[in-house]
Design an enzyme around this catalytic site. Structure first.
Site, PDB file in Angstrom:
ATOM      1  N   GLU A  16      37.279  26.489  46.879  1.00  0.00           N
ATOM      2  CA  GLU A  16      38.146  27.573  47.348  1.00  0.00           C
ATOM      3  C   GLU A  16      37.670  28.093  48.693  1.00  0.00           C
ATOM      4  O   GLU A  16      36.474  28.207  48.939  1.00  0.00           O
ATOM      5  CB  GLU A  16      38.129  28.716  46.329  1.00  0.00           C
ATOM      6  CG  GLU A  16      38.914  29.947  46.752  1.00  0.00           C
ATOM      7  CD  GLU A  16      38.756  31.102  45.787  1.00  0.00           C
ATOM      8  OE1 GLU A  16      39.383  31.042  44.710  1.00  0.00           O
ATOM      9  OE2 GLU A  16      37.990  32.049  46.092  1.00  0.00           O
ATOM     10  N   THR A  47      42.953  31.547  49.078  1.00  0.00           N
ATOM     11  CA  THR A  47      43.249  32.825  48.444  1.00  0.00           C
ATOM     12  C   THR A  47      44.370  33.570  49.168  1.00  0.00           C
ATOM     13  O   THR A  47      44.744  33.243  50.291  1.00  0.00           O
ATOM     14  CB  THR A  47      42.008  33.730  48.356  1.00  0.00           C
ATOM     15  OG1 THR A  47      41.590  34.085  49.682  1.00  0.00           O
ATOM     16  CG2 THR A  47      40.871  33.021  47.657  1.00  0.00           C
ATOM     17  N   TYR A  48      44.850  34.599  48.485  1.00  0.00           N
ATOM     18  CA  TYR A  48      46.020  35.360  48.922  1.00  0.00           C
ATOM     19  C   TYR A  48      45.649  36.830  48.800  1.00  0.00           C
ATOM     20  O   TYR A  48      45.255  37.285  47.723  1.00  0.00           O
ATOM     21  CB  TYR A  48      47.152  34.995  47.971  1.00  0.00           C
ATOM     22  CG  TYR A  48      48.539  35.518  48.258  1.00  0.00           C
ATOM     23  CD1 TYR A  48      49.431  34.760  49.011  1.00  0.00           C
ATOM     24  CD2 TYR A  48      48.985  36.711  47.709  1.00  0.00           C
ATOM     25  CE1 TYR A  48      50.731  35.191  49.220  1.00  0.00           C
ATOM     26  CE2 TYR A  48      50.281  37.155  47.925  1.00  0.00           C
ATOM     27  CZ  TYR A  48      51.156  36.393  48.665  1.00  0.00           C
ATOM     28  OH  TYR A  48      52.450  36.815  48.869  1.00  0.00           O
ATOM     29  N   ALA A  50      45.428  40.967  48.520  1.00  0.00           N
ATOM     30  CA  ALA A  50      46.048  41.900  47.587  1.00  0.00           C
ATOM     31  C   ALA A  50      47.425  42.300  48.098  1.00  0.00           C
ATOM     32  O   ALA A  50      47.584  42.715  49.245  1.00  0.00           O
ATOM     33  CB  ALA A  50      45.168  43.134  47.416  1.00  0.00           C
ATOM     34  N   ARG A 106      48.320  37.412  38.775  1.00  0.00           N
ATOM     35  CA  ARG A 106      48.894  38.751  38.808  1.00  0.00           C
ATOM     36  C   ARG A 106      48.502  39.454  40.097  1.00  0.00           C
ATOM     37  O   ARG A 106      49.322  40.035  40.789  1.00  0.00           O
ATOM     38  CB  ARG A 106      48.428  39.590  37.616  1.00  0.00           C
ATOM     39  CG  ARG A 106      49.143  40.950  37.545  1.00  0.00           C
ATOM     40  CD  ARG A 106      48.404  41.970  36.719  1.00  0.00           C
ATOM     41  NE  ARG A 106      47.173  42.416  37.357  1.00  0.00           N
ATOM     42  CZ  ARG A 106      46.401  43.376  36.867  1.00  0.00           C
ATOM     43  NH1 ARG A 106      46.719  43.956  35.726  1.00  0.00           N
ATOM     44  NH2 ARG A 106      45.304  43.734  37.488  1.00  0.00           N
ATOM     45  N   ALA A 126      51.354  37.571  35.831  1.00  0.00           N
ATOM     46  CA  ALA A 126      51.430  36.236  36.431  1.00  0.00           C
ATOM     47  C   ALA A 126      52.512  35.401  35.756  1.00  0.00           C
ATOM     48  O   ALA A 126      53.196  34.606  36.413  1.00  0.00           O
ATOM     49  CB  ALA A 126      50.080  35.544  36.326  1.00  0.00           C
ATOM     50  N   HIS A 150      39.513  38.474  30.085  1.00  0.00           N
ATOM     51  CA  HIS A 150      39.955  39.284  31.222  1.00  0.00           C
ATOM     52  C   HIS A 150      39.481  40.719  30.998  1.00  0.00           C
ATOM     53  O   HIS A 150      39.590  41.250  29.880  1.00  0.00           O
ATOM     54  CB  HIS A 150      41.480  39.247  31.327  1.00  0.00           C
ATOM     55  CG  HIS A 150      42.009  39.844  32.591  1.00  0.00           C
ATOM     56  ND1 HIS A 150      42.006  41.206  32.830  1.00  0.00           N
ATOM     57  CD2 HIS A 150      42.558  39.273  33.699  1.00  0.00           C
ATOM     58  CE1 HIS A 150      42.530  41.456  34.015  1.00  0.00           C
ATOM     59  NE2 HIS A 150      42.864  40.298  34.576  1.00  0.00           N
ATOM     60  N   GLN A 213      26.212  39.766  46.109  1.00  0.00           N
ATOM     61  CA  GLN A 213      27.333  39.082  45.463  1.00  0.00           C
ATOM     62  C   GLN A 213      27.504  39.525  44.021  1.00  0.00           C
ATOM     63  O   GLN A 213      28.548  39.298  43.410  1.00  0.00           O
ATOM     64  CB  GLN A 213      27.136  37.567  45.505  1.00  0.00           C
ATOM     65  CG  GLN A 213      27.499  36.938  46.832  1.00  0.00           C
ATOM     66  CD  GLN A 213      27.329  35.432  46.807  1.00  0.00           C
ATOM     67  OE1 GLN A 213      26.353  34.902  47.300  1.00  0.00           O
ATOM     68  NE2 GLN A 213      28.287  34.745  46.220  1.00  0.00           N
ATOM     69  N   LYS A 273      31.414  28.529  52.881  1.00  0.00           N
ATOM     70  CA  LYS A 273      30.136  27.978  53.336  1.00  0.00           C
ATOM     71  C   LYS A 273      30.135  26.464  53.127  1.00  0.00           C
ATOM     72  O   LYS A 273      29.846  25.962  52.040  1.00  0.00           O
ATOM     73  CB  LYS A 273      28.970  28.638  52.588  1.00  0.00           C
ATOM     74  CG  LYS A 273      28.824  30.130  52.883  1.00  0.00           C
ATOM     75  CD  LYS A 273      27.631  30.705  52.137  1.00  0.00           C
ATOM     76  CE  LYS A 273      27.332  32.128  52.558  1.00  0.00           C
ATOM     77  NZ  LYS A 273      28.396  33.093  52.218  1.00  0.00           N
TER      78      LYS A 273
END
Length: 285
Positions: A16, A47-48, A50, A106, A126, A150, A213, A273
């Site tokens: 990703e 990624t997308y 918020a 979602r 979602a 979740h 992280q 990375k």
């Protein structure tokens, strides 16, 4: 780049990337992708932001992966903040750019969205956009799953029921949230199987190369931290180079065990990375 385990099973490898927050840094992501593409991953996800805050960048980067790198792109798409018109526009844009894989999520509440707007959003889950993406046609739809539940689900069984709903609506592959204890994943896979969920599962792995992280990313994932990893982080808290080396080794051991157990795929949360991605792939392939 598929990995073959000792039993002859082919295991997919993917990773990703995320769009940079500032347009000034956009060239850096293309340098990263040009490096990662040499590994020939089965796909690279993008990624997308918020509420779709990075949707334009997601589309541009996914198109670059698909058409310039000649690697399958998996474009994230979140339900929060998307209208039916916007959804159809995005799907048409992805189709025109040759993107055939979508990760339907979602999504989190954007900082600038009021509680009222969040509560009254058009697509609640979602599964709502999975249905429309499937009806649009032409896409391989992925969904997210959480080996340790979740964070908002009342129980793991309830969470798995929602996963089954998404699969029944058209999801044909699942990518797990990051996790650090393989035994928890194996138990989860058994539960998915018993629930009648038989799609490909890609194990999400994130090397913890810096102590910070363990903040937002890990807390949002709902993942527990095993003692071995906690001790590793404590031991190298003041040694960034040592932390990076030890955490990459931890991720490599985790992946090697998953490969031996015949997981369908490894999905590396690479945090943009390329060097760490290459180091891990070279060690396990």
């Amino acid at each position: 780049m598929a990995i073959i385990n000792k039993h002859g099973k082919q295991i997919d490898f993917s990773c990703e990337v995320f769009p940079p927050k500032k347009d000034l840094n956009i060239s850096g992501i293309y340098d990263t992708l040009n490096s990662i593409k040499e590994l020939e991953p089965d796909f690279i996800s993008v990624t997308y932001g918020a509420g779709g805050s990075n949707s334009k960048k997601t589309s541009e980067i996914a198109s670059y992966i698909q058409n310039s790198c000649n690697i399958n792109a998996l474009a994230h798409l979140t339900a929060v903040g998307v209208t039916p018109e916007k959804l159809q526009s995005l799907l048409n844009e992805y189709k025109e750019n040759g993107i055939k894989r979508i990760l339907a999520l979602r999504g989190d509440k954007p900082r600038d969205m009021t509680d009222a707007d969040f509560a009254n959003r058009h697509y609640k889950y979602a599964s709502d956009i999975v249905k429309e993406i499937f009806e649009f046609g032409g896409f391989h739809i992925y969904g997210a799953c959480y080996p340790e539940k979740h964070p908002e689900a009342s129980s793991l069984d309830e969470d798995i029921r929602h996963i089954k709903e998404k699969v029944d609506l058209g999801v044909s592959g699942l990518i797990t949230q990051m996790f650090f204890d393989n035994e928890k994943l194996y138990s989860y896979l058994d539960k998915l199987d018993k629930a009648g969920i038989h799609v490909a599962i890609h194990a999400g792995i994130m090397p913890i190369t810096a102590a910070n992280q363990l903040g937002t990313s890990v807390s949002l994932s709902g993942s527990s931290i095993p003692t071995a990893l906690s001790n590793l982080i404590s031991e190298h808290a003041d040694d960034p180079a040592g932390m990076k080396e030890a955490s990459v080794e931890y991720a490599i051991r985790q992946i090697e065990d998953l490969i031996a157990h015949g997981i369908d795929g490894i999905h590396l949360y690479s945090m943009n990375k390329a060097d760490i991605t290459k180091q891990i792939v070279e060690a396990v392939k």
